[in-house]
Write a protein that holds these residues in place. Structure first.
Motif, PDB file in Angstrom:
ATOM      1  N   TYR A  85       0.820  -1.210   0.000  1.00 11.84           N
ATOM      2  CA  TYR A  85       0.000   0.000   0.000  1.00 11.84           C
ATOM      3  C   TYR A  85       0.862   1.272   0.000  1.00 11.84           C
ATOM      4  CZ  TYR A  85      -3.957  -3.089   0.644  1.00 11.84           C
ATOM      5  OH  TYR A  85      -4.899  -4.069   0.467  1.00 11.84           O
ATOM      6  N   GLU A  86       2.014   1.228   0.663  1.00 13.56           N
ATOM      7  CA  GLU A  86       2.926   2.377   0.609  1.00 13.56           C
ATOM      8  C   GLU A  86       3.435   2.591  -0.812  1.00 13.56           C
ATOM      9  OE1 GLU A  86       5.906   1.546   3.567  1.00 13.56           O
ATOM     10  OE2 GLU A  86       4.625   2.227   5.205  1.00 13.56           O
ATOM     11  N   ARG A  87       3.687   1.517  -1.537  1.00 14.80           N
ATOM     12  CA  ARG A  87       4.144   1.619  -2.923  1.00 14.80           C
ATOM     13  C   ARG A  87       3.045   2.229  -3.790  1.00 14.80           C
ATOM     14  NH1 ARG A  87       7.604   3.369  -5.360  1.00 14.80           N
ATOM     15  NH2 ARG A  87       8.840   2.544  -3.676  1.00 14.80           N
ATOM     16  N   LEU A  88       1.778   1.825  -3.563  1.00 14.34           N
ATOM     17  CA  LEU A  88       0.670   2.401  -4.335  1.00 14.34           C
ATOM     18  C   LEU A  88       0.583   3.910  -4.103  1.00 14.34           C
ATOM     19  CD1 LEU A  88      -2.204  -0.234  -3.890  1.00 14.34           C
ATOM     20  CD2 LEU A  88      -0.765   0.144  -5.902  1.00 14.34           C
ATOM     21  N   ALA A  89       0.760   4.336  -2.845  1.00 13.10           N
ATOM     22  CA  ALA A  89       0.715   5.771  -2.533  1.00 13.10           C
ATOM     23  C   ALA A  89       1.902   6.490  -3.163  1.00 13.10           C
ATOM     24  CB  ALA A  89       0.691   5.986  -1.021  1.00 13.10           C
ATOM     25  N   ALA A  90       3.077   5.877  -3.082  1.00 15.97           N
ATOM     26  CA  ALA A  90       4.275   6.501  -3.656  1.00 15.97           C
ATOM     27  C   ALA A  90       4.160   6.651  -5.165  1.00 15.97           C
ATOM     28  CB  ALA A  90       5.514   5.678  -3.301  1.00 15.97           C
ATOM     29  N   ASP A  91       3.462   5.719  -5.803  1.00 14.76           N
ATOM     30  CA  ASP A  91       3.276   5.778  -7.259  1.00 14.76           C
ATOM     31  C   ASP A  91       2.097   6.670  -7.657  1.00 14.76           C
ATOM     32  OD1 ASP A  91       5.419   4.079  -7.525  1.00 14.76           O
ATOM     33  OD2 ASP A  91       4.209   2.273  -7.870  1.00 14.76           O
ATOM     34  N   GLY A  92       1.395   7.225  -6.671  1.00 16.55           N
ATOM     35  CA  GLY A  92       0.273   8.108  -6.954  1.00 16.55           C
ATOM     36  C   GLY A  92      -1.008   7.388  -7.332  1.00 16.55           C
ATOM     37  N   LYS A  93      -1.086   6.089  -7.049  1.00 13.23           N
ATOM     38  CA  LYS A  93      -2.286   5.321  -7.391  1.00 13.23           C
ATOM     39  C   LYS A  93      -3.373   5.453  -6.330  1.00 13.23           C
ATOM     40  CE  LYS A  93       0.146   2.029 -10.289  1.00 13.23           C
ATOM     41  NZ  LYS A  93       0.549   0.645 -10.489  1.00 13.23           N
ATOM     42  N   ILE A  94      -2.974   5.785  -5.106  1.00 10.23           N
ATOM     43  CA  ILE A  94      -3.931   6.074  -4.030  1.00 10.23           C
ATOM     44  C   ILE A  94      -3.420   7.311  -3.291  1.00 10.23           C
ATOM     45  CG2 ILE A  94      -4.729   3.675  -3.747  1.00 10.23           C
ATOM     46  CD1 ILE A  94      -2.958   3.483  -1.243  1.00 10.23           C
ATOM     47  N   SER A  95      -4.351   8.007  -2.618  1.00 10.12           N
ATOM     48  CA  SER A  95      -3.959   9.206  -1.865  1.00 10.12           C
ATOM     49  C   SER A  95      -3.421   8.806  -0.495  1.00 10.12           C
ATOM     50  CB  SER A  95      -5.165  10.130  -1.684  1.00 10.12           C
ATOM     51  OG  SER A  95      -6.089   9.556  -0.775  1.00 10.12           O
ATOM     52  N   THR A  96      -2.830   9.766   0.194  1.00 11.22           N
ATOM     53  CA  THR A  96      -2.337   9.474   1.544  1.00 11.22           C
ATOM     54  C   THR A  96      -3.498   9.194   2.493  1.00 11.22           C
ATOM     55  OG1 THR A  96      -2.227  11.852   1.991  1.00 11.22           O
ATOM     56  CG2 THR A  96      -0.184  10.763   1.296  1.00 11.22           C
ATOM     57  N   ASP A  97      -4.652   9.820   2.264  1.00  5.80           N
ATOM     58  CA  ASP A  97      -5.836   9.512   3.080  1.00  5.80           C
ATOM     59  C   ASP A  97      -6.262   8.063   2.868  1.00  5.80           C
ATOM     60  OD1 ASP A  97      -5.955  12.039   4.168  1.00  5.80           O
ATOM     61  OD2 ASP A  97      -7.456  12.765   2.730  1.00  5.80           O
ATOM     62  N   GLU A  98      -6.278   7.648   1.615  1.00  2.00           N
ATOM     63  CA  GLU A  98      -6.642   6.264   1.307  1.00  2.00           C
ATOM     64  C   GLU A  98      -5.612   5.298   1.867  1.00  2.00           C
ATOM     65  OE1 GLU A  98      -8.962   7.556  -2.784  1.00  2.00           O
ATOM     66  OE2 GLU A  98      -6.835   7.012  -2.846  1.00  2.00           O
ATOM     67  N   LEU A  99      -4.345   5.692   1.835  1.00  2.00           N
ATOM     68  CA  LEU A  99      -3.291   4.878   2.435  1.00  2.00           C
ATOM     69  C   LEU A  99      -3.582   4.680   3.922  1.00  2.00           C
ATOM     70  CD1 LEU A  99      -0.498   3.470   2.484  1.00  2.00           C
ATOM     71  CD2 LEU A  99       0.504   5.738   2.853  1.00  2.00           C
ATOM     72  N   GLY A 100      -3.954   5.753   4.605  1.00  2.00           N
ATOM     73  CA  GLY A 100      -4.276   5.656   6.032  1.00  2.00           C
ATOM     74  C   GLY A 100      -5.433   4.705   6.300  1.00  2.00           C
ATOM     75  N   GLN A 101      -6.453   4.764   5.455  1.00  2.00           N
ATOM     76  CA  GLN A 101      -7.608   3.886   5.639  1.00  2.00           C
ATOM     77  C   GLN A 101      -7.248   2.428   5.372  1.00  2.00           C
ATOM     78  OE1 GLN A 101     -10.429   5.738   3.004  1.00  2.00           O
ATOM     79  NE2 GLN A 101     -10.923   7.353   4.474  1.00  2.00           N
ATOM     80  N   LEU A 102      -6.439   2.199   4.338  1.00  2.00           N
ATOM     81  CA  LEU A 102      -6.047   0.823   4.022  1.00  2.00           C
ATOM     82  C   LEU A 102      -5.129   0.247   5.097  1.00  2.00           C
ATOM     83  CD1 LEU A 102      -5.492   1.181   0.184  1.00  2.00           C
ATOM     84  CD2 LEU A 102      -7.288  -0.131   1.331  1.00  2.00           C
ATOM     85  N   THR A 103      -4.186   1.045   5.592  1.00  2.00           N
ATOM     86  CA  THR A 103      -3.309   0.526   6.643  1.00  2.00           C
ATOM     87  C   THR A 103      -4.090   0.301   7.939  1.00  2.00           C
ATOM     88  OG1 THR A 103      -2.534   2.767   7.158  1.00  2.00           O
ATOM     89  CG2 THR A 103      -1.159   1.432   5.690  1.00  2.00           C
ATOM     90  N   ALA A 104      -5.150   1.089   8.170  1.00  2.00           N
ATOM     91  CA  ALA A 104      -5.998   0.845   9.341  1.00  2.00           C
ATOM     92  C   ALA A 104      -6.686  -0.514   9.216  1.00  2.00           C
ATOM     93  CB  ALA A 104      -7.032   1.958   9.502  1.00  2.00           C
TER      94      ALA A 104
END
Length: 141
Positions: A85-104
């Motif tokens: 999920y961090e890689r998806l955020a780093a590649d701009g495929k998900i937002s940092t907010d979405e990253l937070g929700q997915l890691t939760a």
């Protein structure tokens, strides 16, 4: 400033009367107000149109996204899911907010795995205690 112990405007008898009068008037005029807003919206008043549309179709609180899911099947997958999920955020495929929700979500799965493991260990200890108790009981002939 309202002093301690004194009712504010909404709690005063006059405030209650004004509120009741306004409520009654709004009920009386509701049809005309609604017609006026609809007419304004039809006439090109964007604010009136937006008010109506927001009432009919409230704005979503979030939006639908499509992302590459990482299946977490066991505790060993937790770190891999975070990395994914961090890689998806780093590649701009998900937002940092979405990253937070997915890691939760991953954290909740990790907690579930912890609880399952604790339950297994408790059962194992209970079985050992039962075996010890059975071994200490005198045998009746």
């Amino acid at each position: 400033m309202v002093g301690k112990g004194k009712p504010g405007p909404a709690k005063s008898p006059i405030g209650r009367q004004v509120r009741a009068m306004l409520d009654a008037r709004c009920v009386e005029e509701a049809e005309g107000i609604i017609d006026a807003v609809i007419s304004a919206a039809k006439g090109g008043d964007i604010s009136a149109a937006q008010t109506l549309l927001n009432r009919i179709y409230p704005p979503r609180r979030g939006c639908l996204i499509t992302f590459e899911q990482f299946l977490v099947k066991g505790p060993a997958d937790i770190s891999l899911a975070y990395d994914h999920y961090e890689r998806l955020a780093a590649d701009g495929k998900i937002s940092t907010d979405e990253l937070g929700q997915l890691t939760a979500l991953v954290e909740r799965k990790a907690k579930a795995f912890e609880l399952i493991e604790q339950e297994r260990r408790i059962k194992e200890l209970e079985d050992q205690i039962s075996e010890l108790k059975a071994g200490l009981m005198p045998r009746v002939a």
